[in-house]
Design a protein around this motif. Structure first.
Motif, mmCIF file in Angstrom:
data_model
loop_
_atom_site.group_PDB
_atom_site.id
_atom_site.type_symbol
_atom_site.label_atom_id
_atom_site.label_comp_id
_atom_site.label_asym_id
_atom_site.label_seq_id
_atom_site.Cartn_x
_atom_site.Cartn_y
_atom_site.Cartn_z
ATOM 1 N N THR A 98 35.831 40.536 30.807
ATOM 2 C CA THR A 98 35.881 41.571 31.836
ATOM 3 C C THR A 98 35.402 41.012 33.172
ATOM 4 O O THR A 98 34.856 39.917 33.245
ATOM 5 C CB THR A 98 34.986 42.762 31.441
ATOM 6 N N SER A 99 35.606 41.789 34.216
ATOM 7 C CA SER A 99 35.161 41.388 35.559
ATOM 8 C C SER A 99 33.695 41.764 35.720
ATOM 9 O O SER A 99 33.334 42.696 36.442
ATOM 10 C CB SER A 99 36.030 42.053 36.618
ATOM 11 N N ASN A 102 29.063 44.882 34.191
ATOM 12 C CA ASN A 102 29.162 46.287 34.578
ATOM 13 C C ASN A 102 30.522 46.859 34.225
ATOM 14 O O ASN A 102 30.645 47.999 33.774
ATOM 15 C CB ASN A 102 28.912 46.441 36.084
ATOM 16 N N GLN A 103 31.575 46.063 34.420
ATOM 17 C CA GLN A 103 32.903 46.557 34.070
ATOM 18 C C GLN A 103 33.056 46.693 32.560
ATOM 19 O O GLN A 103 33.745 47.602 32.089
ATOM 20 C CB GLN A 103 33.993 45.636 34.614
ATOM 21 N N ALA A 106 31.614 50.012 31.878
ATOM 22 C CA ALA A 106 32.513 51.062 32.360
ATOM 23 C C ALA A 106 33.716 51.234 31.446
ATOM 24 O O ALA A 106 34.118 52.356 31.118
ATOM 25 C CB ALA A 106 32.975 50.738 33.785
ATOM 26 N N ALA A 107 34.291 50.120 30.995
ATOM 27 C CA ALA A 107 35.436 50.189 30.093
ATOM 28 C C ALA A 107 35.042 50.786 28.755
ATOM 29 O O ALA A 107 35.818 51.545 28.142
ATOM 30 C CB ALA A 107 36.029 48.791 29.908
ATOM 31 N N TRP A 132 27.376 55.083 36.533
ATOM 32 C CA TRP A 132 28.731 55.165 35.997
ATOM 33 C C TRP A 132 28.912 56.408 35.125
ATOM 34 O O TRP A 132 29.970 57.053 35.159
ATOM 35 C CB TRP A 132 29.092 53.909 35.195
ATOM 36 N N ARG A 244 32.286 37.261 38.951
ATOM 37 C CA ARG A 244 32.423 38.458 38.124
ATOM 38 C C ARG A 244 33.105 38.166 36.784
ATOM 39 O O ARG A 244 34.286 38.432 36.593
ATOM 40 C CB ARG A 244 33.205 39.549 38.877
ATOM 41 N N LEU A 262 41.067 48.554 31.957
ATOM 42 C CA LEU A 262 40.997 47.275 32.669
ATOM 43 C C LEU A 262 42.280 46.983 33.437
ATOM 44 O O LEU A 262 42.250 46.470 34.562
ATOM 45 C CB LEU A 262 40.698 46.145 31.682
ATOM 46 N N VAL A 265 42.370 48.807 36.750
ATOM 47 C CA VAL A 265 41.293 48.547 37.703
ATOM 48 C C VAL A 265 41.422 47.153 38.316
ATOM 49 O O VAL A 265 41.510 47.006 39.539
ATOM 50 C CB VAL A 265 39.911 48.711 37.032
ATOM 51 N N THR A 266 41.447 46.117 37.493
ATOM 52 C CA THR A 266 41.533 44.755 38.028
ATOM 53 C C THR A 266 42.743 43.977 37.519
ATOM 54 O O THR A 266 42.960 42.841 37.936
ATOM 55 C CB THR A 266 40.265 43.949 37.681
#
Length: 391
Positions: A98-99, A102-103, A106-107, A132, A244, A262, A265-266
Motif C-alpha cells: 500500500t501507499s 496509513n493507507q 484506511a483500506a 480516518w 509511502r 486502493l 485512490v492511488t
C-alpha cells in the motif's frame, strides 16, 4: 445543511503543532528540539539512494502503473520474511503493498465497515486512526488503558456490540511506546475470533521492538487470516517516509475488497518506493539491525534521565520504539503547556489531548516525546530543559 466528511474530525495534529513555531525565535545557544513527529528526517542510507538513482535511469517500469496490490517480487519477499519472523507459512496471495501504512489502515476499514459501524481502539490512540474512522462515518469506541498503557481484552469485550466490526491495536505502541505482551495480543485475537470481528494490528515499529524473536503467535493460529489484518510500514526501517510504502497481510478475499479501495485512490503504490523497499529488505539487514540498536540506546537514555524529571513530579507512562509518553505535574492542560514549551524551552512535542477524545480528561496531563531524530546527547538536553521549565 449536512457537513462534509472532513468536518467530522480534528485538524492533523503534527501540522497543528508546527504552527506553534510561527513567529518564535530560537537562540543559537538553545536551538529547537523537535520531538513532535515519529518519522526519521534523514534520507535513506547512501547505498540505497544510489540503488534508487540507478532504478530511475535503468528501470522503465519504475515510472509506470503497476499492479494495484503491489509489486509481485516485494509481495513475495514480505511473505518469505514474515514466514521466517513469525514461524508461519504465509503466501504471496495474502500480502498486499500500500501507499504507506496509513493507507493500509484506511483500506482495511473500507473493507470492513459501513456508516454507523464501530471500531474499538485503545486510548491514548494513534490520532490518524481516529481521524480516518471519523471521516468514514465509523464510531471510534475508546478502550481506556491503565497506568501501564496496555489494554485488557476483558475490558474490550464489554464494549463489543452488534455494530462492532474490529479492534485495532498498535504495537510497539504509538503514542505510548509500550510493547504489548504476546499473551495480551493473543487474548485480543481470541476475543475477536470468538465474536466474528477483525483484529487489526499495526506493527509499524516492529523493527525497533526490544524483544528477540516473534512478538506474538498470531500467524500460527488456526485460520488466522479469518480474523487477523496485519499492517506494516517500510518508512521507518529504511527511511522511505516520502515514498509511502506499506504492507498489509490478510486473507486473499479481504485483499480483493481492499483492492477496490486502493484502485480508486492511488491505482498502485509508488513504483520507485516499492523497488527501494525490496532492495532494502535484500541488502540492508545489518544496517537496520544497527538502527534498532541506536533506537534502543535512546530508549535507555530516556530511562537514565527520567529520575531528574521524577524528582519534579513527572511520571513515565510508557517508553519504546520512537516514543516516551509522560505525565506532567503542572496545573495546566497539556494543550496549553505544549505551545508554552516551544516559546519558553525550545521544545516542540505533542500534548496528550491529541491522543484521546475530547471527553477524556487524562490527555490534559500527558505529553508525547518522539525521539526518532534526537540522540542520547539530545535527550539529555531535552530533559535538562524540562527540569528547568517553570510554567
Amino acid at each position: 445543511m449536512t457537513q462534509p466528511r472532513t468536518a467530522s474530525t480534528f485538524a492533523p495534529p503534527v501540522m497543528e503543532a508546527r504552527r506553534w513555531l510561527e513567529g518564535v525565535d530560537h537562540p543559537g545557544d538553545r536551538p529547537l528540539l523537535n520531538v513532535s513527529q515519529a518519522a526519521p528526517v534523514d534520507p535513506p542510507p547512501e547505498n540505497l539512494r544510489a540503488a534508487m538513482a540507478q532504478m530511475i535511469v535503468e528501470d522503465p517500469t519504475s515510472h509506470i502503473y503497476g499492479p494495484v496490490l503491489g509489486l509481485p517480487a516485494l509481495r513475495q519477499e514480505v511473505a518469505a520474511r514474515w514466514s521466517d519472523a513469525y514461524g508461519a507459512a504465509i503466501t504471496e496471495e495474502k500480502v498486499a503493498i500500500t501507499s504507506g501504512c496509513n493507507q493500509a489502515f484506511a483500506a482495511s476499514i473500507a473493507s470492513l465497515c459501513s456508516d454507523g459501524d464501530e471500531v474499538i481502539i485503545p486510548t491514548p490512540y494513534y490520532f490518524n486512526h481516529a481521524m480516518w474512522l471519523d471521516m468514514s462515518g465509523v464510531k471510534t469506541v475508546p478502550l481506556k488503558t491503565g497506568d501501564n498503557s496496555i489494554p485488557i481484552s476483558s475490558d474490550a469485550e464489554a464494549l463489543i456490540t452488534p455494530k462492532t466490526r474490529a479492534i485495532a491495536l498498535v504495537s510497539p505502541n504509538n503514542p505510548c511506546g509500550v510493547e504489548y505482551p504476546a499473551d495480551t495480543v493473543l487474548a485480543f485475537f481470541k476475543l475477536a475470533q470468538a465474536h466474528g470481528i477483525a483484529l487489526i494490528i499495526d506493527e509499524t515499529y516492529r523493527d525497533f521492538d526490544s524483544r528477540e524473536g516473534a512478538p506474538h503467535p498470531l500467524f500460527t493460529q488456526q485460520d488466522w487470516d479469518a480474523t487477523l489484518i496485519h499492517l506494516y510500514s517500510f518508512s521507518k526501517a529504511y527511511r522511505l517516509t516520502g515514498h509511502r510504502v506499506g504492507a498489509v497481510v490478510a486473507a486473499p478475499g479481504r485483499l480483493r475488497e481492499m483492492e477496490k479501495f486502493l484502485d480508486t485512490v492511488t491505482i498502485c503504490p509508488n513504483q520507485l518506493g516499492q523497488r527501494a523497499a525490496l532492495w532494502g529488505m535484500q541488502h540492508l539487514s545489518d544496517w537496520v539491525a544497527g538502527e534498532r540498536l541506536e533506537i534502543l540506546d535512546r530508549r535507555a537514555a530516556i530511562a537514565d534521565n527520567m529520575p531528574k524529571l521524577e524528582a519534579k513530579g513527572w511520571e513515565l507512562l510508557g517508553c519504546g520504539a520512537y516514543f516516551a509518553y509522560m505525565k506532567h505535574p503542572f496545573d495546566l492542560s497539556s494543550a496549553d503547556l505544549a505551545p508554552r514549551l516551544v516559546k519558553d524551552a525550545g521544545i516542540l512535542l505533542l500534548p496528550g489531548t491529541m491522543f484521546v477524545p475530547d471527553s477524556d480528561p487524562s490527555g490534559a496531563q500527558q505529553l508525547r516525546v518522539a525521539f526518532a531524530n534526537i540522540d542520547r546527547s539530545g535527550i539529555a538536553k531535552l530533559f535538562d530543559r524540562l527540569v528547568a521549565f517553570i510554567p
